[in-house]
Design an enzyme around this catalytic site. Structure first.
Site, short mmCIF file in Angstrom:
data_model
loop_
_atom_site.label_atom_id
_atom_site.label_comp_id
_atom_site.label_asym_id
_atom_site.label_seq_id
_atom_site.Cartn_x
_atom_site.Cartn_y
_atom_site.Cartn_z
N HIS A 198 0.81 -1.23 0.00
CA HIS A 198 0.00 0.00 0.00
C HIS A 198 0.84 1.27 0.00
CE1 HIS A 198 -3.80 -2.04 0.33
NE2 HIS A 198 -3.40 -2.73 1.39
N ASP B 40 -0.92 -2.78 5.68
CA ASP B 40 0.01 -3.65 4.97
C ASP B 40 0.27 -4.86 5.85
OD1 ASP B 40 0.57 -2.85 2.37
OD2 ASP B 40 1.91 -1.24 3.04
N HIS B 41 0.19 -6.05 5.22
CA HIS B 41 0.21 -7.31 5.98
C HIS B 41 1.64 -7.75 6.26
CE1 HIS B 41 -4.10 -8.21 4.38
NE2 HIS B 41 -4.02 -7.09 5.06
#
Ligand SMILES: *[C@@H]1O[C@H](CO)[C@@H](O)[C@H](O)[C@H]1NC(C)=O
Length: 349
Positions: free
Chosen positions: A231, A258-259
């Site tokens: 992102h 954001d993962h």
């Protein structure tokens, strides 16, 4: 305790939760655009220290390693004797809750975070995926009858004396959700029109931050301000929210979206940025360099701990096996950051 005159009627011996159960409906019924931020009191331990865990982007009914992360949170939470848990949002995938009777609430929260150490208040913000369902359901006191830990308010303050946490509802900031929603529906009840909502929120945050005398000020939101992952930076937050944080000497911004797990130190501000968005699906495989100083990045699942006292704040990231990957300590005298060796799991404190 939370604001609201009825709180005073509760006997002194009543627990924090009893107070909250009484006061929260009052807080939540107020017009969101005009109301002051809800304030909750969460005193530190005797001796003035506080520890907590931060997890984000998690609700997938245990899949994508959510259960493994939950298990390790329980273990680390026990070790650190945590006071509470913070969720950086995207609490339920893919589209939030369908209502207060959605079984995903139990399947993704109650039945997953079962460890004894995690039976503490959870302070949660909403993420963009939560806004794609019934966003008001997550704020409803009905959920707290099912699981009293779940304390989700759009924007609010948790005062822990040595530190104040400013929880910010960041989803309405991102313009594209309004102008290019594609096939997604966003639940803007109590939010639209965007500009009023944001102006009022920023004014309320500024007011709350200005009156804070805490040693540390921490802002928490779902969206990234600084990120090297998928992102990237969120332009609207840098334009609108960052000036308020800078003007008020906020020390840290903590987010999900954001993962991954990351720590970034930017060039234009002493604020340190921490992403803890590894609660379930991860391994996006994106890492784009930015002009900021990237201190740590991990693309997989995990979570973060934060241990604070008046003079020191220590952040640690953990992976899916509970292994400490990185620690960063900030104090009035010095700053240190270090990667821990694979074999070097240290029992902090
Ligand atoms: C779960 O975690 C392990 C260890 O990091 C990783 O190898 C695996 O790909 C993860 N599973 C998923 C579905 O992300």
């Amino acid at each position: 305790m939370a604001q609201g005159s009825r709180s005073a009627a509760v006997p002194a011996a009543a627990s924090f939760f009893a107070l909250l159960a009484v006061a929260a409906p009052l807080l939540l019924c107020c017009a969101p655009a005009a109301a002051e931020l809800a304030r909750l009191e969460h005193p530190p331990k005797d001796g003035g220290s506080l520890s907590l865990l931060v997890v984000g982007d998690w609700g997938r009914k245990g899949t994508f390693n959510q259960s493994r992360v939950a298990h390790q949170m329980g273990r680390v939470g026990e070790q650190l004797s945590i006071d509470f848990v913070i969720s950086t949002g995207d609490n339920f995938y893919e589209n939030g809750l369908t209502g207060t009777d959605d079984e995903a609430f139990e399947q993704s929260f109650t039945d997953i975070y079962t460890a004894k150490s995690l039976q503490k208040p959870w302070y949660l913000v909403l993420g963009n995926h939560d806004y794609r369902g019934d966003a008001l359901a997550q704020l409803s006191p009905v959920l707290r009858k099912i699981d009293s830990r779940f304390i989700c308010i759009k924007s609010f303050v948790v005062n822990a004396e040595i530190v104040e946490f400013f929880f910010v509802d960041t989803t309405p900031f991102q313009l594209k959700y309004w102008t290019h929603p594609k096939d997604d529906h966003y639940d803007w009840r109590g939010v639209a029109p965007r500009e009023n909502y944001i102006n009022n929120l920023l004014k309320d945050l500024d007011g709350a931050m200005k009156t804070s005398t805490a040693a540390w000020k921490v802002a928490v939101g779902h969206h990234t301000m600084r990120s090297v992952s998928d992102h990237g930076d969120t332009k609207e937050l840098l334009q609108l929210l960052l000036p308020v944080l800078q003007a008020n000497g906020v020390d840290f911004y903590i987010n999900g979206h954001d993962h991954c797990l990351e720590h970034i130190s930017s060039r234009d501000s002493p604020i340190q940025y921490f992403t803890s968005g590894g609660g379930s699906k991860a391994w996006r495989g994106v890492q784009n360099p930015t002009e900021d100083d990237l201190k740590f990045f991990y693309d997989g699942q995990g979570f973060m701990s934060l241990q604070l006292d008046r003079s020191q704040a220590k952040f640690t990231f953990y992976d899916v096996d509970g292994k400490a990957l990185y620690s960063y300590t900030r104090s009035s005298l010095m700053e240190t950051g270090h990667h821990l060796q694979a074999s070097g799991y240290v029992n902090e404190e």
